[in-house]
Scaffold this motif. Structure first.
Motif, PDB file in Angstrom:
ATOM      1  N   ASP A 168       0.714  -1.323   0.041  1.00  0.00           N
ATOM      2  CA  ASP A 168      -0.042  -0.161  -0.036  1.00  0.00           C
ATOM      3  C   ASP A 168       0.834   1.228  -0.045  1.00  0.00           C
ATOM      4  OD1 ASP A 168       0.743   0.524   2.594  1.00  0.00           O
ATOM      5  OD2 ASP A 168      -1.017  -0.168   3.542  1.00  0.00           O
ATOM      6  N   PHE A 169       0.182   2.668   0.170  1.00  0.00           N
ATOM      7  CA  PHE A 169       0.957   3.613  -0.226  1.00  0.00           C
ATOM      8  C   PHE A 169       1.776   4.021   0.969  1.00  0.00           C
ATOM      9  CE2 PHE A 169       1.054   8.316   0.799  1.00  0.00           C
ATOM     10  CZ  PHE A 169       1.738   8.786  -0.443  1.00  0.00           C
ATOM     11  N   GLN A 170       1.437   3.588   2.132  1.00  0.00           N
ATOM     12  CA  GLN A 170       2.111   3.792   3.486  1.00  0.00           C
ATOM     13  C   GLN A 170       3.369   2.921   3.398  1.00  0.00           C
ATOM     14  OE1 GLN A 170       1.161   6.839   4.764  1.00  0.00           O
ATOM     15  NE2 GLN A 170       1.579   5.976   6.810  1.00  0.00           N
ATOM     16  N   GLN A 171       3.179   1.698   2.937  1.00  0.00           N
ATOM     17  CA  GLN A 171       4.718   0.882   3.037  1.00  0.00           C
ATOM     18  C   GLN A 171       5.614   1.432   2.088  1.00  0.00           C
ATOM     19  OE1 GLN A 171       2.344  -2.796   2.106  1.00  0.00           O
ATOM     20  NE2 GLN A 171       2.749  -3.565   4.319  1.00  0.00           N
ATOM     21  N   ALA A 172       4.802   1.742   0.794  1.00  0.00           N
ATOM     22  CA  ALA A 172       5.726   2.417  -0.319  1.00  0.00           C
ATOM     23  C   ALA A 172       6.496   3.729   0.068  1.00  0.00           C
ATOM     24  CB  ALA A 172       4.786   2.665  -1.623  1.00  0.00           C
ATOM     25  N   LYS A 173       5.701   4.425   1.003  1.00  0.00           N
ATOM     26  CA  LYS A 173       6.398   5.684   1.541  1.00  0.00           C
ATOM     27  C   LYS A 173       7.319   5.506   2.395  1.00  0.00           C
ATOM     28  CE  LYS A 173       4.686   9.810   4.023  1.00  0.00           C
ATOM     29  NZ  LYS A 173       3.352  10.437   4.466  1.00  0.00           N
ATOM     30  N   LEU A 210       9.377   2.571   2.536  1.00  0.00           N
ATOM     31  CA  LEU A 210      10.411   2.054   1.775  1.00  0.00           C
ATOM     32  C   LEU A 210      11.015   3.285   1.186  1.00  0.00           C
ATOM     33  CD1 LEU A 210       9.345  -1.174   0.183  1.00  0.00           C
ATOM     34  CD2 LEU A 210      10.800  -0.954   1.834  1.00  0.00           C
ATOM     35  N   LEU A 211      10.789   4.070   0.534  1.00  0.00           N
ATOM     36  CA  LEU A 211      11.310   5.215  -0.028  1.00  0.00           C
ATOM     37  C   LEU A 211      12.084   5.998   1.056  1.00  0.00           C
ATOM     38  CD1 LEU A 211      12.222   7.061  -2.524  1.00  0.00           C
ATOM     39  CD2 LEU A 211       9.927   8.344  -1.978  1.00  0.00           C
ATOM     40  N   LYS A 212      11.755   6.261   2.124  1.00  0.00           N
ATOM     41  CA  LYS A 212      12.377   7.021   3.326  1.00  0.00           C
ATOM     42  C   LYS A 212      13.496   6.174   3.634  1.00  0.00           C
ATOM     43  CE  LYS A 212       8.647   9.856   5.132  1.00  0.00           C
ATOM     44  NZ  LYS A 212       7.553  10.079   6.228  1.00  0.00           N
ATOM     45  N   ILE A 213      13.379   4.823   3.891  1.00  0.00           N
ATOM     46  CA  ILE A 213      14.411   3.910   4.379  1.00  0.00           C
ATOM     47  C   ILE A 213      15.478   3.927   3.390  1.00  0.00           C
ATOM     48  CG2 ILE A 213      14.740   1.477   4.409  1.00  0.00           C
ATOM     49  CD1 ILE A 213      11.916   1.284   5.807  1.00  0.00           C
ATOM     50  N   GLU A 214      15.315   3.822   2.082  1.00  0.00           N
ATOM     51  CA  GLU A 214      16.233   3.926   1.171  1.00  0.00           C
ATOM     52  C   GLU A 214      16.934   5.120   1.250  1.00  0.00           C
ATOM     53  OE1 GLU A 214      17.666   1.513  -0.693  1.00  0.00           O
ATOM     54  OE2 GLU A 214      16.052   0.110   0.260  1.00  0.00           O
ATOM     55  N   GLU A 215      16.195   6.337   1.324  1.00  0.00           N
ATOM     56  CA  GLU A 215      17.011   7.671   1.624  1.00  0.00           C
ATOM     57  C   GLU A 215      17.949   7.603   2.708  1.00  0.00           C
ATOM     58  OE1 GLU A 215      13.715  10.263   1.545  1.00  0.00           O
ATOM     59  OE2 GLU A 215      13.467  10.278  -0.664  1.00  0.00           O
ATOM     60  N   LYS A 232      19.852   5.824  14.319  1.00  0.00           N
ATOM     61  CA  LYS A 232      18.185   5.567  14.911  1.00  0.00           C
ATOM     62  C   LYS A 232      17.212   6.073  14.207  1.00  0.00           C
ATOM     63  CE  LYS A 232      20.729   6.797  19.385  1.00  0.00           C
ATOM     64  NZ  LYS A 232      20.489   7.942  20.489  1.00  0.00           N
ATOM     65  N   LYS A 233      17.266   6.844  13.331  1.00  0.00           N
ATOM     66  CA  LYS A 233      16.377   7.258  12.586  1.00  0.00           C
ATOM     67  C   LYS A 233      15.919   6.005  11.659  1.00  0.00           C
ATOM     68  CE  LYS A 233      16.792  12.017  12.515  1.00  0.00           C
ATOM     69  NZ  LYS A 233      17.086  13.394  11.497  1.00  0.00           N
ATOM     70  N   LEU A 234      16.805   5.448  10.918  1.00  0.00           N
ATOM     71  CA  LEU A 234      16.635   4.365   9.984  1.00  0.00           C
ATOM     72  C   LEU A 234      16.198   2.962  11.069  1.00  0.00           C
ATOM     73  CD1 LEU A 234      17.055   2.963   7.439  1.00  0.00           C
ATOM     74  CD2 LEU A 234      19.596   2.545   8.114  1.00  0.00           C
ATOM     75  N   ASP A 235      16.602   2.702  12.103  1.00  0.00           N
ATOM     76  CA  ASP A 235      16.227   1.729  13.000  1.00  0.00           C
ATOM     77  C   ASP A 235      14.626   1.924  13.278  1.00  0.00           C
ATOM     78  OD1 ASP A 235      18.526   0.402  12.898  1.00  0.00           O
ATOM     79  OD2 ASP A 235      18.884   0.951  15.044  1.00  0.00           O
ATOM     80  N   HIS A 236      14.248   3.106  13.468  1.00  0.00           N
ATOM     81  CA  HIS A 236      12.655   3.501  13.832  1.00  0.00           C
ATOM     82  C   HIS A 236      11.822   3.345  12.660  1.00  0.00           C
ATOM     83  CE1 HIS A 236       9.407   5.551  15.573  1.00  0.00           C
ATOM     84  NE2 HIS A 236       9.293   6.371  14.456  1.00  0.00           N
ATOM     85  N   LEU A 237      12.190   3.754  11.356  1.00  0.00           N
ATOM     86  CA  LEU A 237      11.468   3.530  10.210  1.00  0.00           C
ATOM     87  C   LEU A 237      11.400   2.240   9.791  1.00  0.00           C
ATOM     88  CD1 LEU A 237      12.594   6.343   7.688  1.00  0.00           C
ATOM     89  CD2 LEU A 237      10.560   5.872   8.646  1.00  0.00           C
ATOM     90  N   LEU A 238      12.552   1.271  10.002  1.00  0.00           N
ATOM     91  CA  LEU A 238      12.318  -0.083   9.849  1.00  0.00           C
ATOM     92  C   LEU A 238      11.499  -0.883  10.583  1.00  0.00           C
ATOM     93  CD1 LEU A 238      16.164  -1.017   9.064  1.00  0.00           C
ATOM     94  CD2 LEU A 238      14.373  -1.285   7.659  1.00  0.00           C
TER      95      LEU A 238
END
Length: 65
Positions: A2-7, A9-14, A38-44
């Motif tokens: 869905d859109f939230q998951q795609a969003k 994933l984009l932030k995770i890659e960035e 820490k931000k990446l861990d949180h997003l994951l």
């Protein structure tokens, strides 16, 4: 997906890209690297929660996608 998951994933890659770039320039214990990590861990964690709530997490581990 869905859109939230795609969003997410984009932030995770960035953030992964930013973390790799920082790691080439700074010490791995620098405050910038630690904060970005820490931000990446949180997003994951958020992404996995989204997948779990959508029933997708089990399928991710089964088919490798």
């Amino acid at each position: 997906m869905d859109f939230q998951q795609a969003k997410h994933l984009l932030k995770i890659e960035e953030l992964r890209y930013a973390l790799n770039s920082l790691a080439r320039e700074k010490s791995l214990t620098s405050p910038e690297i630690l904060e970005t990590s820490k931000k990446l861990d949180h997003l994951l964690n958020e992404y996995y929660r989204l997948c779990e709530s959508a029933g997708r997490l089990g399928a991710m581990y089964q088919d490798g996608s």
